[in-house]
Write an enzyme that holds these catalytic residues in place. Structure first.
Site, mmCIF file in Angstrom:
data_model
loop_
_atom_site.group_PDB
_atom_site.id
_atom_site.type_symbol
_atom_site.label_atom_id
_atom_site.label_comp_id
_atom_site.label_asym_id
_atom_site.label_seq_id
_atom_site.Cartn_x
_atom_site.Cartn_y
_atom_site.Cartn_z
ATOM 1 C CB CYS A 113 37.214 -16.431 -8.353
ATOM 2 S SG CYS A 113 36.411 -14.846 -8.623
HETATM 3 N N1 LIG Z 1 36.030 -10.144 -7.052
HETATM 4 C C1 LIG Z 1 36.274 -10.757 -8.198
HETATM 5 O O1 LIG Z 1 37.395 -10.808 -8.666
HETATM 6 C C2 LIG Z 1 35.167 -11.395 -9.007
HETATM 7 C C3 LIG Z 1 35.406 -11.668 -10.353
HETATM 8 C C4 LIG Z 1 34.392 -12.237 -11.109
HETATM 9 C C5 LIG Z 1 33.176 -12.541 -10.491
HETATM 10 N N2 LIG Z 1 32.971 -12.281 -9.165
HETATM 11 C C6 LIG Z 1 31.669 -12.603 -8.603
HETATM 12 O O2 LIG Z 1 30.894 -11.401 -8.497
HETATM 13 C C7 LIG Z 1 30.045 -11.462 -7.351
HETATM 14 C C8 LIG Z 1 30.310 -10.277 -6.451
HETATM 15 O O3 LIG Z 1 31.639 -10.361 -5.980
HETATM 16 P P1 LIG Z 1 32.413 -9.129 -5.385
HETATM 17 O O4 LIG Z 1 33.840 -9.546 -5.321
HETATM 18 O O5 LIG Z 1 32.069 -7.873 -6.103
HETATM 19 O O6 LIG Z 1 31.758 -9.088 -3.906
HETATM 20 P P2 LIG Z 1 31.950 -7.954 -2.801
HETATM 21 O O7 LIG Z 1 31.787 -8.623 -1.499
HETATM 22 O O8 LIG Z 1 33.187 -7.153 -3.094
HETATM 23 O O9 LIG Z 1 30.725 -6.965 -3.043
HETATM 24 C C9 LIG Z 1 29.402 -7.334 -2.897
HETATM 25 C C10 LIG Z 1 28.614 -6.109 -2.440
HETATM 26 O O10 LIG Z 1 27.244 -6.475 -2.431
HETATM 27 C C11 LIG Z 1 26.626 -5.880 -1.302
HETATM 28 N N3 LIG Z 1 25.393 -6.619 -1.070
HETATM 29 C C12 LIG Z 1 25.225 -7.845 -0.532
HETATM 30 N N4 LIG Z 1 23.925 -8.211 -0.571
HETATM 31 C C13 LIG Z 1 23.265 -7.188 -1.147
HETATM 32 C C14 LIG Z 1 21.902 -6.967 -1.486
HETATM 33 N N5 LIG Z 1 20.955 -7.880 -1.262
HETATM 34 N N6 LIG Z 1 21.570 -5.794 -2.049
HETATM 35 C C15 LIG Z 1 22.504 -4.861 -2.308
HETATM 36 N N7 LIG Z 1 23.810 -5.013 -2.024
HETATM 37 C C16 LIG Z 1 24.174 -6.164 -1.463
HETATM 38 C C17 LIG Z 1 27.684 -5.962 -0.226
HETATM 39 O O11 LIG Z 1 27.456 -5.003 0.800
HETATM 40 C C18 LIG Z 1 28.959 -5.659 -1.035
HETATM 41 O O12 LIG Z 1 29.235 -4.258 -1.060
HETATM 42 C C19 LIG Z 1 30.320 -12.825 -6.699
HETATM 43 O O13 LIG Z 1 29.414 -13.752 -7.197
HETATM 44 C C20 LIG Z 1 31.708 -13.166 -7.203
HETATM 45 O O14 LIG Z 1 31.932 -14.548 -7.215
HETATM 46 C C21 LIG Z 1 33.942 -11.691 -8.409
#
Ligand SMILES: NC(=O)c1ccc[n+]([C@@H]2O[C@H](COP(=O)([O-])OP(=O)(O)OC[C@H]3O[C@@H](n4cnc5c(N)ncnc54)[C@H](O)[C@@H]3O)[C@@H](O)[C@H]2O)c1
Length: 441
Positions: A277
């Site tokens: 983030c």
């Molecule tokens: N990790 C954090 O602390 C956090 C906190 C708040 C917000 N976010 C936001 O949330 C979002 C997701 O982050 P995350 O950390 O969970 O990411 P991540 O990489 O841990 O997980 C994303 C998942 O989505 C899958 N994926 C990608 N494209 C896809 C598609 N088209 N269809 C289905 N699955 C798909 C990937 O294989 C992966 O398993 C981002 O925008 C991030 O900025 C993250």
């Protein structure tokens, strides 16, 4: 019966089927939580390995114990799939896909676009679609909405669309007590019906829903929260650099300032920013601001300061070695912690990569240790393996750098057995013996 009342009734009775697109750090806890609340959940992920792991009843996310997934699998509340056609059976579809930066450090919207295309192909009446991925203000209405309305269905009447940012704090849920159900959820809908139905859904998942007037407000709220952290981290990092020159302990200053009961919020300096983030999200705002002819100067300045910190860690390491009449070249340096923050296995954008690069450039030999991370991959694809911590390793290293303050490290023992220590997190604050060996940030 209108589409609104059909969906509202299903949500009210928890008969609505929930689809979560992207089962990572955000999607998996959300899917598990919805399942625990009695909803039927289908998790969609493009990674077959992840889908298999989940369907075996296992979790690969720190904050979701495998027992929870196993229990949900046994009770029939949760199933993972790679088959996008399954989304048609879902009444609520929540998008939790990555929003990284591309090579030119601009927003990479390809994951959101692909998810929106998949959802458009399976869109039907009485569905609620929610974007949770962190992104620039306008994404929901400029990227998702046109794709969904191209099907001929009308937002606010046939289907509903909203943005609701995720606010999880990975790895800290158990220690600080913040979970999906007790952190307020901001919700912005494209139409009044959209915000109403999305708020109704989230009220089953969390104890407080905060409706706002549009998706753009909700999108900017999330970016503002992260920019706020980014700027304050930069401020305290700058103070640390100044304190170093002045011979004052920045930690003592922060602790003293934190006794003020109002108008002050404590932030800690560190070896550099990390995670998915803080180093990334500000660029989403900066990029969008340029469209309005506006420079987000605070945000950019904060970035400039935060990226300097690994260089300061190198300076401190040189100083620590110098006290023993040693040079960085040829020295064996131990990096304690690879993850970007304590007690997690997440090393995305972690400062350890830059620290390693800088020390290696100067000829140091590096060993890294992290009880949470067995191996880690740099952006260029190179894989590094961590080594278990041992007394031999501590004693043989010329200098140990505490990069991540994991609770699992025994700092007293580390200090007792090390020749020299650079503490970038004030993790050794309670260690009394051997303080002369420690150089703190
Ligand atoms: N990790 C954090 O602390 C956090 C906190 C708040 C917000 N976010 C936001 O949330 C979002 C997701 O982050 P995350 O950390 O969970 O990411 P991540 O990489 O841990 O997980 C994303 C998942 O989505 C899958 N994926 C990608 N494209 C896809 C598609 N088209 N269809 C289905 N699955 C798909 C990937 O294989 C992966 O398993 C981002 O925008 C991030 O900025 C993250």
């Amino acid at each position: 019966m209108t589409m609104f009342s059909e969906l509202a009734t299903k949500i009210e009775q928890r008969n609505a089927r929930i689809g979560v697109v992207g089962l990572g750090y955000v999607g998996l806890p959300l899917a598990a939580h919805a399942g625990k609340r009695g909803f039927q959940v289908i998790g969609l992920d493009t990674s077959p390995g992840k889908v298999e792991t989940i369907n075996r009843g296992e979790s690969d996310v720190d904050d979701v114990p495998s027992e929870v997934i196993a229990h949900l699998r046994e009770s029939g509340h949760f199933e993972a799939t790679t088959d996008v056609r399954r989304l048609r059976a879902c009444d609520v579809v929540i998008i939790c896909v990555p929003t990284p930066l591309n090579k030119t450090r601009d927003p990479d919207m390809s994951y959101v676009e692909r998810a929106a295309d998949d959802i458009a192909r399976t869109l039907r009446t009485a569905q609620l679609i929610v974007l949770e991925s962190t992104t620039w203000p306008g994404t929901t209405e400029e990227i998702i909405l046109p794709r969904l309305e191209a099907t001929g269905l009308k937002v606010g009447e046939d289907f509903f669309l909203a943005f609701s940012p995720e606010r999880i704090d990975p790895g800290q849920t158990s220690s600080k007590g913040y979970t999906v159900d007790n952190v307020p959820k901001v919700v912005g809908g494209v139409t009044p019906a959209c915000v109403e139905i999305a708020s109704a859904f989230y009220s089953h998942i969390t104890s407080q829903v905060v409706p706002v007037s549009s998706p753009r407000v909700a999108e900017l709220t999330k970016l503002f929260e992260n920019v706020f952290r980014n700027v304050n981290i930069a401020l305290v990092n700058e103070l640390a650099l100044l304190c170093d020159r002045m011979g004052i302990s920045v930690w003592e200053v922060i602790d003293a300032a934190a006794t003020k009961p109002f108008g002050f919020m404590k932030f800690a300096p560190g070896p550099g920013w990390g995670g998915h983030c803080i180093p990334i999200d500000p660029f989403y705002l900066t990029w969008k601001a340029h469209e309005f002819g506006f420079n987000t100067r605070f945000t950019e300045l904060a970035g400039e300061i935060n990226v300097q910190m690994p260089r300061h860690v190198r300076e401190l390491t040189i100083r620590a070695l110098n006290q023993h009449s040693k040079a960085l070249r040829g020295s064996h340096v131990l990096l304690l912690g690879v993850a970007y923050k304590p007690n997690v296995a997440d090393y995305r954008e972690a400062p350890v990569f830059k620290i390693m690069e800088l020390l290696e450039e100067d000829g140091a030999r590096i060993t890294s240790v992290d009880p949470h991370v067995a191996e880690f991959q740099a952006h260029d694809g190179q894989t590094y393996v961590t080594t278990p911590l041992s007394d031999d390793l501590l004693q043989s290293a010329d200098c140990a750098i505490i990069v991540t303050n994991h609770d699992g490290f025994d700092y007293q023992h580390i200090v007792a057995n090390s020749q020299a220590i650079v503490d970038t997190r004030n993790a050794t604050r309670d260690v009394r013996e051997g303080r002369e060996k420690i150089i703190s940030l």
